[in-house]
Design a protein around this motif. Structure first.
Motif, PDB file in Angstrom:
ATOM      1  N   PHE A 220     -53.394  -1.768   0.965  1.00  0.00           N
ATOM      2  CA  PHE A 220     -53.193  -3.151   0.552  1.00  0.00           C
ATOM      3  C   PHE A 220     -54.079  -4.034   1.420  1.00  0.00           C
ATOM      4  CE2 PHE A 220     -49.604  -0.795  -0.784  1.00  0.00           C
ATOM      5  CZ  PHE A 220     -49.081  -1.425  -1.902  1.00  0.00           C
ATOM      6  N   TYR A 221     -54.944  -4.797   0.767  1.00  0.00           N
ATOM      7  CA  TYR A 221     -55.887  -5.645   1.505  1.00  0.00           C
ATOM      8  C   TYR A 221     -55.985  -6.997   0.798  1.00  0.00           C
ATOM      9  CZ  TYR A 221     -60.021  -7.351   3.890  1.00  0.00           C
ATOM     10  OH  TYR A 221     -60.889  -8.110   4.625  1.00  0.00           O
TER      11      TYR A 221
ATOM     12  N   ASP B 198     -63.986 -10.756   2.123  1.00  0.00           N
ATOM     13  CA  ASP B 198     -64.982  -9.693   2.246  1.00  0.00           C
ATOM     14  C   ASP B 198     -64.354  -8.332   1.946  1.00  0.00           C
ATOM     15  OD1 ASP B 198     -66.828 -11.647   3.104  1.00  0.00           O
ATOM     16  OD2 ASP B 198     -66.153 -11.425   5.164  1.00  0.00           O
ATOM     17  N   ILE B 199     -63.829  -8.209   0.765  1.00  0.00           N
ATOM     18  CA  ILE B 199     -63.090  -6.994   0.389  1.00  0.00           C
ATOM     19  C   ILE B 199     -63.960  -5.762   0.608  1.00  0.00           C
ATOM     20  CG2 ILE B 199     -61.978  -5.772  -1.514  1.00  0.00           C
ATOM     21  CD1 ILE B 199     -61.292  -8.497  -2.719  1.00  0.00           C
TER      22      ILE B 199
ATOM     23  N   VAL C  37     -54.887  -1.962  -3.508  1.00  0.00           N
ATOM     24  CA  VAL C  37     -54.415  -3.266  -3.969  1.00  0.00           C
ATOM     25  C   VAL C  37     -55.178  -4.356  -3.232  1.00  0.00           C
ATOM     26  CG1 VAL C  37     -52.421  -4.804  -4.193  1.00  0.00           C
ATOM     27  CG2 VAL C  37     -52.121  -2.322  -4.435  1.00  0.00           C
ATOM     28  N   VAL C  38     -55.705  -5.326  -3.969  1.00  0.00           N
ATOM     29  CA  VAL C  38     -56.446  -6.428  -3.356  1.00  0.00           C
ATOM     30  C   VAL C  38     -55.937  -7.752  -3.903  1.00  0.00           C
ATOM     31  CG1 VAL C  38     -58.507  -5.009  -3.054  1.00  0.00           C
ATOM     32  CG2 VAL C  38     -58.295  -6.428  -5.090  1.00  0.00           C
TER      33      VAL C  38
ATOM     34  N   ALA D 299     -54.746  -5.519  -8.894  1.00  0.00           N
ATOM     35  CA  ALA D 299     -54.800  -6.921  -8.497  1.00  0.00           C
ATOM     36  C   ALA D 299     -53.403  -7.396  -8.117  1.00  0.00           C
ATOM     37  CB  ALA D 299     -55.355  -7.775  -9.627  1.00  0.00           C
ATOM     38  N   TYR D 300     -53.314  -8.091  -7.006  1.00  0.00           N
ATOM     39  CA  TYR D 300     -52.038  -8.698  -6.619  1.00  0.00           C
ATOM     40  C   TYR D 300     -51.677  -9.794  -7.618  1.00  0.00           C
ATOM     41  CZ  TYR D 300     -48.639 -11.580  -4.177  1.00  0.00           C
ATOM     42  OH  TYR D 300     -47.522 -12.308  -3.857  1.00  0.00           O
ATOM     43  N   VAL D 301     -50.468  -9.749  -8.132  1.00  0.00           N
ATOM     44  CA  VAL D 301     -49.978 -10.767  -9.061  1.00  0.00           C
ATOM     45  C   VAL D 301     -48.543 -11.113  -8.675  1.00  0.00           C
ATOM     46  CG1 VAL D 301     -49.418 -11.332 -11.452  1.00  0.00           C
ATOM     47  CG2 VAL D 301     -51.429  -9.937 -10.945  1.00  0.00           C
TER      48      VAL D 301
END
Length: 956
Positions: A61-62, A66-67, A79-80, A99-101
């Protein structure tokens, strides 16, 4: 394993029809003591089976900037936070990024907040200031899919991590209200899956929703199994045993009933990597996927799979040169870092530093200041924060922290006065005075002591101790003049010498772990070989006997390119050879010669630009000017304004349109002039589909045997990357074409000195067209080609080398227990092993074709872009493997001791297999016999340059 796991195992096994029958048989016909024994055996066996079926998947999880896409792509569930990027990069569109939602609540800063109807807002979450959504509203669900989910799908996300699934609990006043919200959330998730059936979902808790979900749920995550973060107290805390057991029970029910993975997200200080590893190990024992990170989730944390950080921040400041690319950090600092597998991110000290938490993403920070005034209070505050987060820091040149300032004590610095008497050496590390002895009169630019230092150089003067070079718990430092010293200050390049061993010092200061190192010099155990030519002087008239008044390009074609089939990248300058260029009368003949060159199978095409900019930055800043501060900016093409796209893409299109045979493409741009292209020029090349190379100055020779003349493999410029030429051209060896004109022969010295004691570089025969204009220079080129063609090298094109360098930057090295995992694009196929690591255990590996262990390196050969292995053991000694080859593996598979592989080379094939005593090698049914045997190795040769489906069969 806990008691509940034993119960689950038994229950699942008893549900088997066969076991039910056998159980009834035992109860009816067998004494009870045997039944009890059988039950105990079942418990042990089934518990062991569950133990062996522990979830092998991984998650990360990040949410930071700057992914690190490449690093995250090695995880099963990455997960970003999608707001941190415009889109999923094209290279990772096929990867399953989540994608974080936030489903249950929304912050006012989200882009879709303005489109929400106020009737859809049930209340506010006081802890976060967010608004709780009424998911029982069909209108909201429809809006959410269109405004939130669909844009993410278009950006390349194929999974969604659904957060805040229980936010409704803050406002729902009774069971009926809670049930409405649960059904609404489930309806939304099912509707997303109906629109995008291939979408995957990870829930943050939401255990109560699972019976209502028809969508594909990949995992259920929850925070804080062992250690939590308490924001109100700004501290970490151990999770109470009762809370842990409740969550474990929830996880177990989810796995048992729905067959999905479970993930625990725990928190630990960024500086305490060992604690994070311990927590991750504790979590994994429960068959739960661990991820341990910082509370902001803006660092690359730790799971069972841990990515080894390779990026290193290099900060330069105080250089008096015209561009930062000529600073000492770039000229001298790149090589020791890149040789050890690190990927520099170069920034000037007065520009923004990377955001987010660097721990886990960056292996360290190297600050090389050429002026003590370059530092600032803001930078010192930022650097102190990185130290507190546990990022190793190396200072070179002048202190990046004021020894008398507010952070001096944090770094253990004790300022001393300027010595009034010459200091004497009290202690000197064996790697101090590496290329030149310490001078008799020692100058100390930054007189300081350090209470934390492990000295590399300790001096005494005026009854006080001075430590100008040391490693420390936070990293290390080497202050002027002790990193590099000039033998003759102000004279010329080549007079500088390393005072410290740059490899051992950086390794110790940055606390680099022993890891497999991506290597761009070698493939299948052999050193790479290629040649490339800058097109300068293509129209020049030759002085060579038999070719007088002919274009020197013709001499090169007849005397070199037609006689040696070493892969060569040939470039031309459009402004010199085109009919609309500077020499229209010669253009037809020049174009004929160029077409003949490009028609050769061992020649690939490159552009050397349109107008040959001599000073890229000045030419771009003064597009309409022919002369600038440093002299002529480009060739005097009438009515032309310098434009990076025209220089690069336009000239490449001209070559492809006018000079290349059908089927060939212009592969590269070879930078001209000062070879310091602007970021805009690099971007033009990349967007135009062109690779790039040239620049730097690797010219180590026997008269200047210094690693300061061994440069890096390339330099980043923002989002772009300039690939350096591995070696330099005849212009350097002939004293800028003033003589001696046979001087290019000395490049052979450079080739030898970059092979031992370390293979720093491949062999690159780099020259200009005009080298063929004189007898002496032509003869020197012929001798270099002849020497190179006699060596056991791996020939390839320059474009293939460049792709290896780009793969070097993105390759991911990770570790899971004692297992190494490698992921790259497949261009770079070699990993160099430090002495501390054993070679792969061939029998249990994937993607490993073999290895070579003689000097100058210990090389592992990959068969593709991905590999996995554990360390070699004695029982693996007899397994066959590829020891070396001069061609690329285009296919490779292993079944026990049987191998099936294909090789393709740019020369007649030569390869060696190990441990093949009693084995038979066949191609198309025919036996291929070795041409020689030496110990465990069989050597093979073929006149063919490609052999498909070679089959090695060995007795068991």
């Amino acid at each position: 394993m806990g008691r509940l796991n034993y119960h689950i195992s038994l229950r699942l096994d008893v549900n088997s029809d066969r076991l039910k029958f056998f159980f009834r048989f035992l109860v009816r016909d067998v004494p009870i003591r045997y039944v009890i024994f059988f039950l105990c055996w079942c418990v042990a066996a089934t518990a062991s089976a569950v133990e062996s079926k522990a979830d092998a998947k991984t998650a990360a999880f990040y949410y930071g900037p700057d992914i690190p896409w490449a690093s995250l792509a090695v995880f099963d569930f990455p997960v970003v936070e999608p707001n941190q990027a415009d889109t999923v990069p094209q290279a990772y569109q096929g990867e399953h990024f989540y994608a974080y939602v936030s489903l249950g609540e929304v912050l006012a800063q989200r882009h879709y907040f303005s489109g929400l109807d106020k009737a859809w807002l049930l209340g506010k979450n006081p802890d976060w200031g967010s608004f709780i959504l009424d998911q029982s509203s069909p209108a909201l669900r429809s809006y959410f899919i269109d405004a939130v989910i669909e844009p993410l799908w278009q950006k390349g996300y194929r999974g969604f991590f659904l957060d805040t699934l229980d936010s409704y609990q803050l406002v729902a006043e009774d069971d009926a209200a809670r049930e409405r919200q649960q059904k609404g959330l489930a309806a939304l998730i099912n509707a997303i899956a109906e629109r995008h059936p291939e979408a995957g979902f990870i829930f943050n808790r939401g255990f109560e929703l699972m019976p209502l979900i028809e969508a594909r749920v990949d995992a259920v995550a929850a925070e804080s199994l062992y250690q939590r973060w308490l924001p109100s107290k700004d501290q970490f805390a151990v999770v109470p045993e009762s809370d842990r057991q409740w969550l474990l029970d929830q996880f177990e029910q989810v796995r048992e009933r729905y067959g999905v993975s479970t993930i625990a997200i725990d928190y630990a200080p960024p500086r305490d990597r060992d604690q994070a590893r311990k927590i991750a190990s504790d979590i994994a024992r429960h068959n739960v996927i661990p991820w341990v990170t910082n509370p902001a989730l803006d660092m690359l944390g730790v799971g069972e799979l841990e990515v080894i950080p390779r990026q290193v921040l290099m900060v330069t400041g105080g250089s008096k040169e015209s561009t930062w690319e000529l600073s000492m950090a770039v000229l001298y600092g790149l090589m020791p870092l890149q040789f050890q597998g690190l990927v520099p991110d170069v920034r000037v000290i007065d520009t923004p530093m990377p955001a987010g938490t660097l721990a886990g993403r960056y292996a360290g920070i190297v600050v090389w200041l050429e002026d003590p005034q370059a530092r600032s209070d803001e930078f010192e505050d930022w650097l102190a924060l990185q130290k507190d987060n546990g990022v190793p820091i190396l200072m070179l040149g002048f202190p990046a922290i004021d020894p008398k300032g507010s952070h001096a004590e944090d770094f253990g610095f004790i300022s001393r006065g300027t010595p009034t008497s010459p200091p004497s050496i009290h202690y000197q590390h064996p790697d101090m005075g590496f290329e030149i002895p310490l001078p008799g009169l020692l100058d100390v630019s930054s007189p300081l002591d350090s209470k934390e230092a492990n000295p590399w150089l300790e001096l005494r003067s005026d009854n006080q101790t001075l430590i100008p070079v040391a490693t420390t718990p936070w990293g290390g430092y080497a202050f002027q003049p002790f990193p590099i010293r000039s033998m003759m200050p102000g004279i010329k390049e080549g007079m500088n010498r390393w005072m410290i061993n740059p490899l051992t010092f950086t390794r110790e200061a940055l606390k680099l772990p022993a890891m497999p190192i991506p290597d761009v010099t070698t493939e299948n155990g052999r050193r790479l070989l290629f040649a490339h030519m800058d097109g300068d002087g293509f129209p020049s008239l030759a002085e060579v006997e038999g070719y007088r008044n002919e274009a020197d390009a013709l001499v090169l074609l007849d005397e070199i390119l037609k006689k040696f089939d070493i892969p060569t990248t040939i470039s031309v300058i459009e402004g010199e050879v085109s009919s609309e260029g500077l020499y229209p009368k010669m253009a037809p003949e020049l174009q004929r010669i160029a077409r003949a060159m490009f028609a050769l199978p061992h020649v690939e095409a490159a552009t050397h630009t349109y107008s040959h900019p001599f000073f890229w930055y000045d030419a771009q800043e003064n597009p309409g000017e022919l002369y600038g501060p440093e002299g002529q900016l480009r060739l005097p093409i009438p009515d032309y304004r310098m434009d990076p796209v025209r220089e690069v893409v336009g000239s490449a299109n001209y070559i492809e349109r006018e000079l290349l045979p059908p089927g060939k493409k212009t592969r590269m741009v070879l930078w001209s002039g000062d070879t310091i292209p602007t970021p805009e020029a690099l971007k033009a090349a990349r967007e135009g589909g062109l690779l790039n190379m040239n620049g730097s100055n690797t010219t180590i020779t026997e008269s200047a045997p210094t690693w300061t003349l061994v440069k890096g493999i390339g330099v980043p410029k923002g989002d772009e990357f300039q690939v350096y030429a591995p070696n330099q051209n005849e212009n350097i060896y002939t004293n800028e074409w003033t003589g001696p004109f046979y001087g290019f022969e000395r490049v052979i010295e450079t080739f030898k000195l970059t092979e031992t004691p370390h293979r720093f570089k491949p062999v690159d025969i780099y020259y200009h067209t005009y080298i063929a204009s004189k007898n002496a220079s032509l003869e020197s080129l012929r001798r270099v080609y002849q020497w190179a063609s006699e060596q056991p090298y791996f020939p390839l094109f320059a474009s293939q080398y460049v792709r290896k360098v780009l793969d070097f930057n993105d390759m991911v090295i990770a570790r899971r227990g004692d297992e190494w995992l490698i992921q790259g694009s497949g261009e770079l196929r070699t990993l160099r092993l430090p002495d501390e690591l054993s070679f792969p255990a061939i029998s249990g590996s994937d993607g490993v074709a073999g290895f070579r262990e003689d000097k100058p390196g210990r090389y592992v050969h990959l068969s593709g872009g991905r590999a996995r292995w554990q360390g070699r053991v004695a029982s693996d000694d007899a397994m066959p493997y590829l020891q070396q080859a001069n061609g690329r593996l285009t296919a490779f598979s292993r079944n026990g001791k049987r191998l099936q592989f294909s090789l393709s080379a740019m020369a007649p094939l030569a390869f060696t297999l190990a441990n093949v005593e009693g084995c038979t090698l066949r191609h198309q049914g025919n036996i291929i016999k070795p041409i020689g045997r030496h110990g465990r190795f069989n050597r093979y040769r073929s006149a063919a340059r490609e052999l498909n489906e070679l089959r090695l069969q060995c007795p068991h």
